[in-house]
Design a protein around this motif. Structure first.
Motif, mmCIF file in Angstrom:
data_model
loop_
_atom_site.group_PDB
_atom_site.id
_atom_site.type_symbol
_atom_site.label_atom_id
_atom_site.label_comp_id
_atom_site.label_asym_id
_atom_site.label_seq_id
_atom_site.Cartn_x
_atom_site.Cartn_y
_atom_site.Cartn_z
ATOM 1 N N MET A 28 0.829 -1.211 0.000
ATOM 2 C CA MET A 28 0.000 0.000 0.000
ATOM 3 C C MET A 28 0.857 1.252 0.000
ATOM 4 O O MET A 28 0.539 2.244 -0.642
ATOM 5 C CB MET A 28 -0.891 -0.027 1.248
ATOM 6 N N VAL A 85 2.058 1.984 -3.517
ATOM 7 C CA VAL A 85 1.006 2.600 -4.327
ATOM 8 C C VAL A 85 0.825 4.060 -3.949
ATOM 9 O O VAL A 85 0.730 4.945 -4.812
ATOM 10 C CB VAL A 85 -0.322 1.816 -4.145
ATOM 11 N N ILE A 138 3.691 6.154 -5.364
ATOM 12 C CA ILE A 138 3.532 6.427 -6.799
ATOM 13 C C ILE A 138 2.453 7.485 -7.016
ATOM 14 O O ILE A 138 2.642 8.468 -7.747
ATOM 15 C CB ILE A 138 3.166 5.122 -7.541
ATOM 16 N N CYS A 139 1.293 7.294 -6.353
ATOM 17 C CA CYS A 139 0.168 8.220 -6.557
ATOM 18 C C CYS A 139 0.537 9.634 -6.118
ATOM 19 O O CYS A 139 0.275 10.602 -6.842
ATOM 20 C CB CYS A 139 -1.049 7.750 -5.772
ATOM 21 N N ALA A 191 2.993 11.335 -8.543
ATOM 22 C CA ALA A 191 2.332 11.767 -9.776
ATOM 23 C C ALA A 191 1.427 12.961 -9.522
ATOM 24 O O ALA A 191 1.376 13.903 -10.333
ATOM 25 C CB ALA A 191 1.524 10.605 -10.351
ATOM 26 N N LEU A 192 0.731 12.954 -8.365
ATOM 27 C CA LEU A 192 -0.196 14.058 -8.095
ATOM 28 C C LEU A 192 0.547 15.354 -7.823
ATOM 29 O O LEU A 192 0.112 16.432 -8.255
ATOM 30 C CB LEU A 192 -1.097 13.701 -6.916
ATOM 31 N N SER A 225 1.675 16.693 -11.077
ATOM 32 C CA SER A 225 0.535 17.260 -11.799
ATOM 33 C C SER A 225 0.176 18.635 -11.255
ATOM 34 O O SER A 225 -0.071 19.570 -12.025
ATOM 35 C CB SER A 225 -0.682 16.349 -11.674
ATOM 36 N N SER A 259 -7.677 14.655 -4.653
ATOM 37 C CA SER A 259 -7.197 13.292 -4.906
ATOM 38 C C SER A 259 -6.050 12.941 -3.960
ATOM 39 O O SER A 259 -5.997 11.813 -3.444
ATOM 40 C CB SER A 259 -6.732 13.160 -6.355
ATOM 41 N N VAL A 271 -5.737 9.870 -1.225
ATOM 42 C CA VAL A 271 -4.619 8.922 -1.119
ATOM 43 C C VAL A 271 -4.066 8.906 0.301
ATOM 44 O O VAL A 271 -3.761 7.838 0.854
ATOM 45 C CB VAL A 271 -3.529 9.283 -2.147
#
Lengths: 86, 114
Positions: free
Chosen positions: A1, A4, A7-8, A11-12, A15, A45, A49
């Protein structure tokens, strides 16, 4: 977890940074409003997370309120544009 | 059961993040304000909803799950409204249309663009 979530969140954050560049270099109010709306979406988002990885629901209120605040900001900007021009 | 929920939550979080990243790519790659609205309204909304549902699968407090699902429902309800208002305001203030525009329904008279 945790992988993940890493990574999330990476990326966020990338962004959101690209969106802020977009806000900075926008050529008009509508462009800026769309980019700010996307920044809000990215932050919500990221909060989701964070809740998923910690299992701590103390930030759920912030996600809820920030979503509504982004909507209100976009509505206010578009009303302002309709009255005052771009 | 715990493992299955964790895997489902991870898949949902990754899908939501991919959609949010797609939004930003769309903001950079698409030609005009109406296409940016398309990216920012559709993919970002679904991305937020997927991330919030993925978080709701990992929490075992009913109040928190309700708040997360409520946030997802609010996003799904308000994003079309804000996108429509912003698109109409941009059109009223004469935002530029790209050369790929096929139809201008808000024009006077509504006309295909040549």
């Amino acid at each position: 977890m945790i992988v993940v979530a890493g990574i999330c969140l990476t990326a966020l954050v990338l962004s959101a940074a690209l969106c802020l560049v977009r806000v900075w270099r926008a050529d008009g109010l509508a462009d800026r409003a769309v980019a700010l709306d996307t920044v809000t979406a990215t932050i919500v988002s990221g909060i989701a997370v964070g809740i998923a990885v910690t299992g701590d629901g103390i930030y759920a209120d912030i996600a809820l309120v920030l979503g509504l605040l982004g909507f209100l900001a976009t509505v206010a900007i578009s009303r302002f544009m309709a009255r005052r021009g771009p | 059961m715990e493992t299955a929920l964790a895997i489902a939550s991870g898949i949902l979080l990754l899908a939501g993040t991919a959609l949010t990243v797609t939004t930003v790519i769309g903001l950079y790659r698409l030609p005009d304000i109406y296409a940016w609205m398309h990216a920012a309204t559709k993919s970002a909304t679904l991305g937020i909803a997927l991330c919030l549902i993925g978080a709701a699968l990992r929490v075992d407090d009913v109040a928190v799950v309700t708040k997360l699902l409520l946030a997802a429902v609010f996003q799904l309800a308000t994003a079309p409204v804000s996108g429509h208002l912003l698109g109409r305001a941009a059109h009223d203030t004469g935002a530029a249309q790209s050369i790929y525009t096929v139809m201008d329904d808000l024009g006077d008279p509504p006309s295909p663009r040549d």
